[in-house]
Write a protein that holds these residues in place. Structure first.
Motif, short mmCIF file in Angstrom:
data_model
loop_
_atom_site.label_atom_id
_atom_site.label_comp_id
_atom_site.label_asym_id
_atom_site.label_seq_id
_atom_site.Cartn_x
_atom_site.Cartn_y
_atom_site.Cartn_z
N PRO A 1 0.83 -1.20 0.00
CA PRO A 1 0.00 0.00 0.00
C PRO A 1 0.87 1.26 0.00
O PRO A 1 1.93 1.28 0.61
CB PRO A 1 -0.78 -0.10 1.31
N GLN A 2 0.39 2.27 -0.68
CA GLN A 2 1.15 3.52 -0.75
C GLN A 2 1.04 4.30 0.56
O GLN A 2 1.97 4.99 0.93
CB GLN A 2 0.67 4.38 -1.92
N SER A 3 -0.10 4.21 1.24
CA SER A 3 -0.24 4.90 2.51
C SER A 3 -1.06 4.02 3.45
O SER A 3 -1.94 3.29 3.02
CB SER A 3 -0.92 6.25 2.32
N TYR A 4 -0.73 4.11 4.70
CA TYR A 4 -1.42 3.33 5.72
C TYR A 4 -1.21 4.04 7.05
O TYR A 4 -0.41 4.96 7.17
CB TYR A 4 -0.91 1.89 5.77
N THR A 5 -1.94 3.60 8.04
CA THR A 5 -1.81 4.21 9.36
C THR A 5 -0.92 3.36 10.25
O THR A 5 -0.83 2.14 10.07
CB THR A 5 -3.18 4.38 10.03
N TYR A 6 -0.28 4.02 11.18
CA TYR A 6 0.56 3.32 12.15
C TYR A 6 -0.28 2.95 13.36
O TYR A 6 -1.13 3.73 13.79
CB TYR A 6 1.72 4.21 12.60
N PRO A 7 -0.02 1.77 13.94
CA PRO A 7 -0.75 1.40 15.15
C PRO A 7 -0.20 2.16 16.36
O PRO A 7 0.91 1.91 16.81
CB PRO A 7 -0.49 -0.10 15.27
N ILE A 8 -0.96 3.14 16.82
CA ILE A 8 -0.53 3.92 17.99
C ILE A 8 -1.66 3.95 19.01
O ILE A 8 -2.82 3.76 18.68
CB ILE A 8 -0.11 5.36 17.60
N SER A 9 -1.28 4.21 20.25
CA SER A 9 -2.24 4.27 21.34
C SER A 9 -2.51 5.72 21.71
O SER A 9 -1.58 6.53 21.77
CB SER A 9 -1.69 3.52 22.55
N ASN A 10 -3.76 6.02 22.01
CA ASN A 10 -4.08 7.38 22.43
C ASN A 10 -3.64 7.64 23.87
O ASN A 10 -3.75 8.75 24.37
CB ASN A 10 -5.56 7.68 22.25
N GLN A 11 -3.09 6.62 24.53
CA GLN A 11 -2.58 6.77 25.89
C GLN A 11 -1.10 7.18 25.91
O GLN A 11 -0.57 7.50 26.97
CB GLN A 11 -2.78 5.48 26.67
N TRP A 12 -0.44 7.14 24.76
CA TRP A 12 0.97 7.50 24.68
C TRP A 12 1.12 9.01 24.60
O TRP A 12 0.29 9.71 24.02
CB TRP A 12 1.63 6.87 23.45
N THR A 13 2.24 9.49 25.11
CA THR A 13 2.57 10.91 24.97
C THR A 13 3.05 11.16 23.54
O THR A 13 3.33 10.21 22.79
CB THR A 13 3.69 11.31 25.94
N THR A 14 3.19 12.42 23.20
CA THR A 14 3.70 12.77 21.87
C THR A 14 5.08 12.16 21.65
O THR A 14 5.36 11.61 20.58
CB THR A 14 3.76 14.30 21.71
N GLU A 15 5.94 12.25 22.65
CA GLU A 15 7.29 11.70 22.53
C GLU A 15 7.26 10.18 22.34
O GLU A 15 8.04 9.62 21.57
CB GLU A 15 8.14 12.04 23.77
N GLU A 16 6.36 9.51 23.06
CA GLU A 16 6.24 8.06 22.92
C GLU A 16 5.74 7.68 21.53
O GLU A 16 6.23 6.73 20.92
CB GLU A 16 5.32 7.49 24.00
N ILE A 17 4.79 8.44 21.01
CA ILE A 17 4.29 8.19 19.65
C ILE A 17 5.43 8.35 18.65
O ILE A 17 5.59 7.53 17.75
CB ILE A 17 3.11 9.13 19.31
#
Length: 98
Positions: free
Chosen positions: A2-18
């Motif tokens: 795929p040319q674009s896709y989303t990364y699996p991230i948690s909404n509980q992580w800080t910006t730095e953790e993301i």
């Protein structure tokens, strides 16, 4: 791939953790798209593990990322560990095929 896709991230992580998680996933992408240095993979994986210390959460992220991108974080980590066991130079690139 795929040319674009989303990364699996948690909404509980800080910006730095993301950022740390996304940087690791980008390092994984580079392994499949021509190679990435052992040192870069090691550094990004260490930061990733600081955010995601749980093996079960790491496996879930791998499944989600592989489903959307076709790239396996597990295979990259396995290749990294194999290279470390063989005492490969940190400058050497690790490459994998999809």
């Amino acid at each position: 791939m795929p040319q674009s896709y989303t990364y699996p991230i948690s909404n509980q992580w800080t910006t730095e953790e993301i950022i740390d998680v996304v940087n690791f996933l980008v390092a994984v992408e580079k392994v499949y798209q021509g190679g990435n240095s052992l040192a870069a993979i090691q550094a990004s994986y260490a930061k990733f593990k600081a955010v995601v210390p749980s093996k079960s959460e790491e496996k879930q992220i791998d499944r989600d990322f592989k489903t959307t991108s076709g790239y396996s974080t597990y295979q990259v980590v396995k290749a990294m560990k194999d290279a470390l066991n063989k005492q490969v130079s940190a400058k050497d690139k690790i490459r994998l095929e999809v």
